[in-house]
Design a protein around this motif. Structure first.
Motif, PDB file in Angstrom:
ATOM      1  N   THR A   5       0.766  -1.097  -0.024  1.00 56.92           N
ATOM      2  CA  THR A   5       0.002   0.137  -0.076  1.00 56.92           C
ATOM      3  C   THR A   5       0.817   1.191   0.092  1.00 56.92           C
ATOM      4  N   PRO A   6       0.766   2.004  -1.061  1.00 52.22           N
ATOM      5  CA  PRO A   6       1.709   3.220  -1.112  1.00 52.22           C
ATOM      6  C   PRO A   6       1.245   4.116   0.093  1.00 52.22           C
ATOM      7  N   VAL A   7       2.474   4.704   0.880  1.00 51.06           N
ATOM      8  CA  VAL A   7       2.038   5.551   1.937  1.00 51.06           C
ATOM      9  C   VAL A   7       1.814   7.008   1.504  1.00 51.06           C
ATOM     10  N   LEU A   8       0.959   7.643   2.243  1.00 46.05           N
ATOM     11  CA  LEU A   8       0.780   9.256   2.132  1.00 46.05           C
ATOM     12  C   LEU A   8       0.483   9.444   0.513  1.00 46.05           C
ATOM     13  N   LEU A   9      -0.473   8.514  -0.219  1.00 45.06           N
ATOM     14  CA  LEU A   9      -0.566   8.612  -1.531  1.00 45.06           C
ATOM     15  C   LEU A   9      -1.242   9.891  -1.882  1.00 45.06           C
ATOM     16  N   GLU A  10      -2.430  10.405  -1.117  1.00 39.38           N
ATOM     17  CA  GLU A  10      -2.963  11.679  -1.429  1.00 39.38           C
ATOM     18  C   GLU A  10      -2.095  12.741  -1.323  1.00 39.38           C
ATOM     19  N   GLU A  11      -1.256  12.771  -0.174  1.00 40.91           N
ATOM     20  CA  GLU A  11      -0.676  14.025   0.164  1.00 40.91           C
ATOM     21  C   GLU A  11       0.566  14.037  -0.804  1.00 40.91           C
ATOM     22  N   THR A  12       1.118  13.001  -1.448  1.00 41.17           N
ATOM     23  CA  THR A  12       2.134  12.906  -2.413  1.00 41.17           C
ATOM     24  C   THR A  12       1.845  13.246  -3.661  1.00 41.17           C
ATOM     25  N   MET A  13       0.499  13.175  -4.216  1.00 36.06           N
ATOM     26  CA  MET A  13      -0.097  13.512  -5.371  1.00 36.06           C
ATOM     27  C   MET A  13      -0.301  15.143  -5.152  1.00 36.06           C
ATOM     28  N   ASN A  14      -0.815  15.514  -3.985  1.00 37.56           N
ATOM     29  CA  ASN A  14      -0.888  16.945  -3.913  1.00 37.56           C
ATOM     30  C   ASN A  14       0.247  17.882  -3.906  1.00 37.56           C
ATOM     31  N   ALA A  15       1.422  17.083  -3.791  1.00 37.27           N
ATOM     32  CA  ALA A  15       2.741  17.969  -3.875  1.00 37.27           C
ATOM     33  C   ALA A  15       3.310  17.895  -5.196  1.00 37.27           C
ATOM     34  N   LEU A  16       3.071  16.715  -5.849  1.00 34.22           N
ATOM     35  CA  LEU A  16       3.640  16.393  -7.155  1.00 34.22           C
ATOM     36  C   LEU A  16       2.799  16.943  -8.383  1.00 34.22           C
ATOM     37  N   ARG A  17       1.339  17.018  -8.037  1.00 36.74           N
ATOM     38  CA  ARG A  17       0.481  17.321  -9.161  1.00 36.74           C
ATOM     39  C   ARG A  17       0.776  16.898 -10.538  1.00 36.74           C
ATOM     40  N   SER A 284       2.801   3.328   7.772  1.00 35.52           N
ATOM     41  CA  SER A 284       2.637   4.725   7.640  1.00 35.52           C
ATOM     42  C   SER A 284       2.971   5.516   8.844  1.00 35.52           C
ATOM     43  N   ARG A 285       2.952   5.083   9.949  1.00 34.52           N
ATOM     44  CA  ARG A 285       3.235   5.737  11.152  1.00 34.52           C
ATOM     45  C   ARG A 285       4.406   6.649  11.176  1.00 34.52           C
ATOM     46  N   SER A 286       5.692   5.984  10.750  1.00 34.95           N
ATOM     47  CA  SER A 286       6.834   6.482  10.761  1.00 34.95           C
ATOM     48  C   SER A 286       7.167   7.546   9.463  1.00 34.95           C
ATOM     49  N   ALA A 287       6.122   7.605   8.433  1.00 33.19           N
ATOM     50  CA  ALA A 287       6.342   8.094   7.349  1.00 33.19           C
ATOM     51  C   ALA A 287       6.240   9.957   7.564  1.00 33.19           C
ATOM     52  N   LYS A 288       7.218  10.384   6.710  1.00 28.98           N
ATOM     53  CA  LYS A 288       7.326  11.892   6.902  1.00 28.98           C
ATOM     54  C   LYS A 288       7.593  12.202   5.208  1.00 28.98           C
ATOM     55  N   LEU A 289       6.558  13.240   4.862  1.00 25.76           N
ATOM     56  CA  LEU A 289       6.590  13.698   3.502  1.00 25.76           C
ATOM     57  C   LEU A 289       7.125  15.089   3.440  1.00 25.76           C
ATOM     58  N   ARG A 290       8.157  15.513   2.621  1.00 22.95           N
ATOM     59  CA  ARG A 290       8.601  16.978   2.706  1.00 22.95           C
ATOM     60  C   ARG A 290       8.493  17.137   1.044  1.00 22.95           C
ATOM     61  N   ALA A 291       8.108  18.260   0.668  1.00 24.84           N
ATOM     62  CA  ALA A 291       8.253  18.846  -0.873  1.00 24.84           C
ATOM     63  C   ALA A 291       8.782  19.984  -0.975  1.00 24.84           C
ATOM     64  N   ILE A 292       9.323  20.297  -1.934  1.00 27.92           N
ATOM     65  CA  ILE A 292      10.120  21.467  -2.438  1.00 27.92           C
ATOM     66  C   ILE A 292       9.854  21.771  -4.010  1.00 27.92           C
ATOM     67  N   ARG A 293       9.494  23.105  -4.277  1.00 24.46           N
ATOM     68  CA  ARG A 293       9.403  23.434  -5.827  1.00 24.46           C
ATOM     69  C   ARG A 293      10.384  24.428  -6.115  1.00 24.46           C
ATOM     70  N   HIS A 294      10.845  24.019  -7.493  1.00 29.46           N
ATOM     71  CA  HIS A 294      12.050  25.102  -8.136  1.00 29.46           C
ATOM     72  C   HIS A 294      11.221  26.418  -8.680  1.00 29.46           C
ATOM     73  N   LEU A 295      11.566  27.335  -8.052  1.00 24.86           N
ATOM     74  CA  LEU A 295      10.762  28.795  -8.543  1.00 24.86           C
ATOM     75  C   LEU A 295      11.451  29.304  -9.869  1.00 24.86           C
ATOM     76  N   PRO A 296      10.617  30.053 -10.584  1.00 25.80           N
ATOM     77  CA  PRO A 296      10.970  30.636 -11.710  1.00 25.80           C
ATOM     78  C   PRO A 296      11.924  31.708 -11.213  1.00 25.80           C
ATOM     79  N   LYS A 297      13.080  31.717 -12.273  1.00 28.55           N
ATOM     80  CA  LYS A 297      14.040  32.806 -11.911  1.00 28.55           C
ATOM     81  C   LYS A 297      13.294  34.223 -12.238  1.00 28.55           C
ATOM     82  N   PRO A 298      13.750  35.278 -11.015  1.00 28.22           N
ATOM     83  CA  PRO A 298      12.885  36.600 -11.052  1.00 28.22           C
ATOM     84  C   PRO A 298      13.240  37.375 -12.102  1.00 28.22           C
TER      85      PRO A 298
END
Ligand SMILES: C[S@@+](CC[C@H](N)C(=O)[O-])C[C@H]1O[C@@H](n2cnc3c(N)ncnc32)[C@H](O)[C@@H]1O
Length: 298
Positions: A5-17, A284-298
């Motif tokens: 069972t994939p962990v944090l499935l919904e949350e991961t999809m919300n991050a990756l879109r 899933s109890r010990s799973a932690k998801l972190r996500a980061i986005r590459h920003l456009p150059k100003p």
């Protein structure tokens, strides 16, 4: 095949879109659970998606291919070599990269792979069967001080000294070859009243060995740096960890990346499983998801 069972499935999809479509890399394909969902979401949104699925475990790739067929591209390798994707002109940049690190349930559930202290098997634990160091190499050859250090830092095992000493004494008489054998020596170091407590007394030592055998923290550091570089503008890197040491490494690297002004943290705190998911999938109890986005150059 083991159910996974994939962990944090919904949350991961919300991050990756993945419904944006584009080029995605699943750097820890496993049985392909997260990838399957990415494909479904892109299809629903009628957006073309290309996914490169990587795993260092060739058996994982075989299982995933049975499920996903020609919907994605497969690559056996360590995500510490993610730059190869660019070097070999497989991709130029990625709109989303996922790393769901650690061991997969099918690896634990296959005794011949040697990850389990519950089911006897050879003392192996290599995710990549071509890896040069197995669990047997470590317990039979490493000096005592290195075994102590490994048990302390990767397993936070408070009986590290006692366990390492018992391992070294025992191997003088007979080398370790099987997981049950090692588990028995570890259990003996615990007080009889603690031997039947949960988690199983061998849990921390086996975790430490697995991390050492697969050089998991080094791969994480190297893979994460390369993944950040490979992101397209607006691209997202999502990492799921199962261990506080790993989460700390991700947190610090992501903070440095966001301080540079080139990346944006998608959340300050790690995303954790809902109560419902924790009950349905204890992993899933010990799973932690972190996500980061590459920003456009100003
Ligand atoms: C937790 S499972 C992934 C499960 C997957 N997300 C799914 O939904 O089925 C982790 C997988 O990553 C692989 N893996 C772990 N570290 C890796 C690394 N450094 N490079 C490539 N694969 C790795 C393991 O072999 C395992 O199959």
């Amino acid at each position: 095949m083991a159910e996974h069972t994939p962990v944090l499935l919904e949350e991961t999809m919300n991050a990756l879109r993945p419904e944006r479509g584009g080029v995605f890399v699943d750097a820890t394909l496993g049985l392909g659970g997260h990838t399957l969902e990415m494909i479904a979401r892109a299809e629903e949104a009628k957006q073309p998606i290309r996914i490169i699925g990587i795993d260092q475990d060739p058996y994982a790739l075989e299982f995933a291919e049975e499920r996903l067929g020609e919907k994605i591209e497969y690559l056996q390798g360590n995500f510490a070599e993610l730059f190869q994707l660019r070097k070999k002109k497989i991709i130029t940049a990625a709109d989303g990269i996922l790393m769901d690190i650690g061991v997969s349930s099918y690896q634990i559930d296959t005794p011949e792979r040697g990850f389990s202290f519950m089911k006897n098997g050879p003392l192996d634990m290599r995710m990549d069967p071509d890896g040069t160091v197995s669990a047997a190499t470590i317990v039979n050859t490493w000096p005592e001080h290195r075994i102590i250090e490994m048990l302390l830092s990767y397993g936070e095992e408070r009986l590290a000294k006692k366990i390492a000493h018992a391992i070294v004494e025992r191997r003088k008489k007979q080398r370790f070859t099987e997981t049950a054998d090692l588990a028995a020596v570890i259990i003996e170091q615990y007080h009889p009243t603690a031997r039947h407590k949960k988690p199983h007394p061998a849990t921390r030592s086996f975790q430490a060995l697995r991390i050492a055998v697969n050089r998991e923290l080094d791969s994480l550091v190297e893979g994460m740096d390369q993944a950040l570089e490979l992101l397209s503008t607006g691209g997202v890197l999502a990492i799921i960890t199962f261990h506080s040491l790993e989460d700390r490494i991700v947190k610090q690297r992501f903070r440095a990346a966001s301080d540079s002004g080139e990346y944006e943290l998608l959340s300050k705190k790690p995303v954790v499983a809902s109560r419902t998911e924790e009950v349905a999938n204890p992993r899933s109890r010990s799973a932690k998801l972190r996500a980061i986005r590459h920003l456009p150059k100003p």
